[in-house]
Design a protein around this motif. Structure first.
Motif, PDB file in Angstrom:
ATOM      1  N   PRO A 107       0.838  -1.209   0.000  1.00  0.00           N
ATOM      2  CA  PRO A 107       0.000   0.000   0.000  1.00  0.00           C
ATOM      3  C   PRO A 107       0.867   1.250   0.000  1.00  0.00           C
ATOM      4  O   PRO A 107       1.991   1.245   0.539  1.00  0.00           O
ATOM      5  N   ARG A 108       0.349   2.314  -0.574  1.00  0.00           N
ATOM      6  CA  ARG A 108       1.085   3.583  -0.637  1.00  0.00           C
ATOM      7  C   ARG A 108       0.422   4.596   0.287  1.00  0.00           C
ATOM      8  O   ARG A 108      -0.756   4.900   0.135  1.00  0.00           O
ATOM      9  N   ILE A 109       1.168   5.092   1.232  1.00  0.00           N
ATOM     10  CA  ILE A 109       0.640   6.067   2.186  1.00  0.00           C
ATOM     11  C   ILE A 109       0.584   7.449   1.538  1.00  0.00           C
ATOM     12  O   ILE A 109       1.373   7.768   0.639  1.00  0.00           O
ATOM     13  N   VAL A 118      -3.002   8.482   5.679  1.00  0.00           N
ATOM     14  CA  VAL A 118      -4.002   7.542   5.180  1.00  0.00           C
ATOM     15  C   VAL A 118      -3.284   6.445   4.398  1.00  0.00           C
ATOM     16  O   VAL A 118      -2.433   6.739   3.552  1.00  0.00           O
ATOM     17  N   VAL A 119      -3.628   5.201   4.700  1.00  0.00           N
ATOM     18  CA  VAL A 119      -3.015   4.050   4.021  1.00  0.00           C
ATOM     19  C   VAL A 119      -4.122   3.238   3.355  1.00  0.00           C
ATOM     20  O   VAL A 119      -4.746   2.396   3.998  1.00  0.00           O
ATOM     21  N   PHE A 130       3.378  -0.019   4.661  1.00  0.00           N
ATOM     22  CA  PHE A 130       3.165   0.806   3.476  1.00  0.00           C
ATOM     23  C   PHE A 130       4.516   1.183   2.896  1.00  0.00           C
ATOM     24  O   PHE A 130       5.581   0.885   3.480  1.00  0.00           O
ATOM     25  N   VAL A 131       4.465   1.845   1.756  1.00  0.00           N
ATOM     26  CA  VAL A 131       5.676   2.307   1.090  1.00  0.00           C
ATOM     27  C   VAL A 131       5.560   3.802   0.846  1.00  0.00           C
ATOM     28  O   VAL A 131       4.472   4.320   0.541  1.00  0.00           O
ATOM     29  N   PHE A 132       6.676   4.498   1.031  1.00  0.00           N
ATOM     30  CA  PHE A 132       6.738   5.934   0.729  1.00  0.00           C
ATOM     31  C   PHE A 132       8.120   6.232   0.188  1.00  0.00           C
ATOM     32  O   PHE A 132       9.137   5.927   0.829  1.00  0.00           O
ATOM     33  N   GLN A 133       8.160   6.814  -1.012  1.00  0.00           N
ATOM     34  CA  GLN A 133       9.413   7.128  -1.699  1.00  0.00           C
ATOM     35  C   GLN A 133      10.314   5.899  -1.782  1.00  0.00           C
ATOM     36  O   GLN A 133      11.512   5.935  -1.442  1.00  0.00           O
ATOM     37  N   ALA A 141      -4.175   1.347  10.959  1.00  0.00           N
ATOM     38  CA  ALA A 141      -4.035   2.204   9.788  1.00  0.00           C
ATOM     39  C   ALA A 141      -5.364   2.828   9.417  1.00  0.00           C
ATOM     40  O   ALA A 141      -6.387   2.138   9.342  1.00  0.00           O
ATOM     41  N   MET A 142      -5.365   4.141   9.190  1.00  0.00           N
ATOM     42  CA  MET A 142      -6.546   4.794   8.651  1.00  0.00           C
ATOM     43  C   MET A 142      -6.615   4.455   7.162  1.00  0.00           C
ATOM     44  O   MET A 142      -5.794   4.878   6.374  1.00  0.00           O
TER      45      MET A 142
END
Length: 590
Positions: A64-66, A82-83, A184-187, A198-199
């Motif tokens: 998932p991407r946050i 938000v995820v 989740f993943v970010f950058q 997780a929201m």
């Protein structure tokens, strides 16, 4: 907000080591295997059937991407993390648990919507010396402790077990696993949420309901303060308490758990905002309400000239009329009408239409409500189709007139959304990490292209193509002619790509695959693949398009012609640009 500022705020948010932990690698495969192992256990124990097990298993999960939603009503624009977990390995399992808990949880302090609260508060009266306050939990979802979830489920197990045959220990194990599998993943960096929920997870709202319900029951049992009114909506609490006991009650709420901390908002001049209304305390200590819009709100709703079905715009406007009239118990009819007029005129609704909607609401309010339909009637099946002016109405009318579709109701959606106009805040997923896609691969030696479909990650499908190419290389080294021809014949039958490779000796550029289309609904992918095969110059087999009904032939031919025309237009533009550049260079040389 500028992209640089947004990314800086997100990185600052993710540096909270008490809530998030940076991971060395993508944990998708690990969580997917654990999820499927739990599903197999449930099936082996006879707690779920084979069909449910297939639905709960995860096969092609993607990280998932946050993203952060700016809180426009607060200073410095803090972000709400938000995820969206639709692609996570535990998504279907969390929905399964959420459905069980939603049927089981029943809290006397909770309200479902503002209309329910309006009806309740307008029937209440308190004595003198009381004040209205609003308690709000600070970042509830990311601060829900696992031990409180365990406690809440344990205390409500008598209700929960009536809706599931899973035993308590196994049920708690699955719930804890879904919570701990929040990542989740970010950058391009992976994080795991080590605190709270997780929201964006289907399970988070019902867990928040359980925890806050247990909080209220525990706190009120220890307080010696008379609280005549207490209602909550998720993390917002509306409370009427003695004026000199506010600090005592707030302290008791904050002492319940160090992770769950509350802020308080007091009434001002006998008025207190709650949800989308303002609660007004009258002189006789009764209560009234008024429809409320935050100061930062623009007052924009669906515009009358927007490209949406007319009945949809009518319903939006009518529901707004109904909401204002329902929630505004302190205003006169004329004042309600002025409020409705100001907002709907702002959104370009004609005055004559607004008057008709107001009159229709008044007429329905005076008549007896219709009796509910019998349960014996066949339930409707809802199907959604994109809204295209003229065409969609004709399709809908045909389905309504046809006796074959008596139980089918058509709903419309619009492809021109706000999300399509503004750049998404979520980071881009690497092409080869995407799943449920239609892809295209070009030949390195000629103009041939191959169009394919995969529900797995594109990277996994590319590995399959590479394996076929490696097998081809091994077969070409076989000296036995009959054995070699037999294996080559079998290999050509696998895909049109391998048929081209065997026949010409060419190789495809597997490192530069392009994604043509995608859909979360896997039943749409075969149709999308056929459409792209028919509108793209490719080497795919003609049998690949046999599944498309002949009624689409004309549409596909038109799309293919337009695609061919656009491609030639771009080529002509590139040629003209090159000629202009060469002429400019020659002029400069002269």
């Amino acid at each position: 907000m500028l992209r640089a500022n947004y990314e800086a705020k997100m990185l600052e948010l993710l540096e909270d080591s008490e809530t998030y932990k940076k991971l060395d690698r993508d944990p998708t495969t690990k969580f997917q295997n654990q999820n499927n192992a739990l599903v197999v256990r449930l099936q082996n124990l006879g707690l779920i059937d084979e069909r449910t097990a297939r639905c709960l298993k995860s096969r092609a999960a993607v990280s998932p991407r946050i993203y952060g939603q700016p809180k426009a009503h607060k200073p410095n624009l803090p972000l709400r993390p938000v995820v969206p977990t639709m692609t996570a390995p535990t998504y279907t399992l969390s929905k399964f648990l959420s459905n069980i808990l939603q049927q089981s949880v029943n809290n006397t302090y909770s309200i479902r919507n503002s209309e329910e609260f309006c009806e309740y508060i307008n029937s209440c009266t308190v004595g003198p010396g009381y004040v209205m306050v609003s308690f709000d939990v600070v970042s509830l979802f990311t601060n829900i402790p696992v031990e409180l979830v365990r406690k809440g489920i344990l205390n409500q197990w008598n209700n929960i077990k009536e809706h599931t045959n899973i035993n308590l220990d196994l049920f708690l194990e699955i719930v804890v696993f879904v919570i701990e599998a929040s990542y989740f993943v970010f950058q391009q960096k992976h994080y795991q949420q080590i605190a709270g929920t997780a929201m964006g997870s289907p399970l988070s709202p019902v867990l928040a309901e359980i925890v806050t319900g247990e909080l209220v029951d525990t706190v009120l049992s220890k307080l010696n303060v008379h609280i005549p009114i207490l209602k909550k909506f998720v993390d917002d609490f509306f409370i009427v308490i003695p004026a000199n006991e506010v600090d005592t009650v707030l302290g008791a709420f904050n002492d319940y758990h160090p992770k769950l901390q509350f802020t308080v908002e007091y009434e001002v001049a006998g008025r207190l905002p709650f949800l989308d209304m303002v609660v007004v305390r009258n002189e006789d200590q009764s209560f009234s309400t008024d429809w409320f819009m935050k100061p930062i709100a623009s007052g924009r709703i669906l515009n009358y000239f927007s490209l949406h079905p007319k009945h949809l715009k009518m319903n939006v406007a009518y529901n707004f009329v109904k909401k204002v009239n329902t929630l505004s118990t302190i205003k006169t009819e004329q004042q309600k009408k002025e409020t409705v007029m100001s907002i709907l005129k702002l959104n370009d609704y004609p005055v004559s239409l607004i008057n008709r909607l107001i009159n229709r609401h008044n007429e329905r309010r005076m008549t007896t409500p219709a009796q509910p339909e019998n349960d014996d009637q066949q339930s409707n099946i809802y199907k959604s189709i994109p809204y295209i002016v003229g065409l969609t109405q004709q399709i809908t009318q045909y389905i309504k007139r046809s006796n074959e579709f008596d139980n089918i109701s058509i709903v419309h959606y619009n492809n021109n959304t706000v999300g399509s106009l503004y750049k998404a805040m979520k980071g881009r997923t690497d092409t080869y990490q995407r799943n449920n896609v239609i892809y295209c691969i070009g030949c390195q030696q000629c103009d041939a292209k191959y169009v394919g479909m995969t529900t797995n990650k594109l990277q996994t499908r590319i590995y399959g193509h590479k394996s076929d190419v490696n097998l081809l290389d091994k077969i070409t080294q076989i000296e036995n002619t009959s054995d070699k021809l037999h294996k080559l014949s079998n290999l050509r039958e696998r895909t049109a790509m391998m048929n081209h490779c065997v026949g010409t000796g060419h190789r495809f550029d597997l490192q530069n695959a392009n994604v043509l289309d995608c859909s979360l609904k896997t039943n749409r992918l075969p149709i999308l693949e056929i459409c792209h095969i028919m509108t793209t110059e490719n080497i795919n087999k003609r049998t690949d398009v046999d599944g498309l009904h002949t009624c689409y032939t004309g549409i596909m031919h038109t799309l293919k012609r337009l695609s061919h025309r656009n491609r030639h237009s771009r080529n002509d533009l590139d040629t003209n640009t090159t000629e202009i550049d060469e002429a400019q260079m020659n002029q400069n040389d002269e």
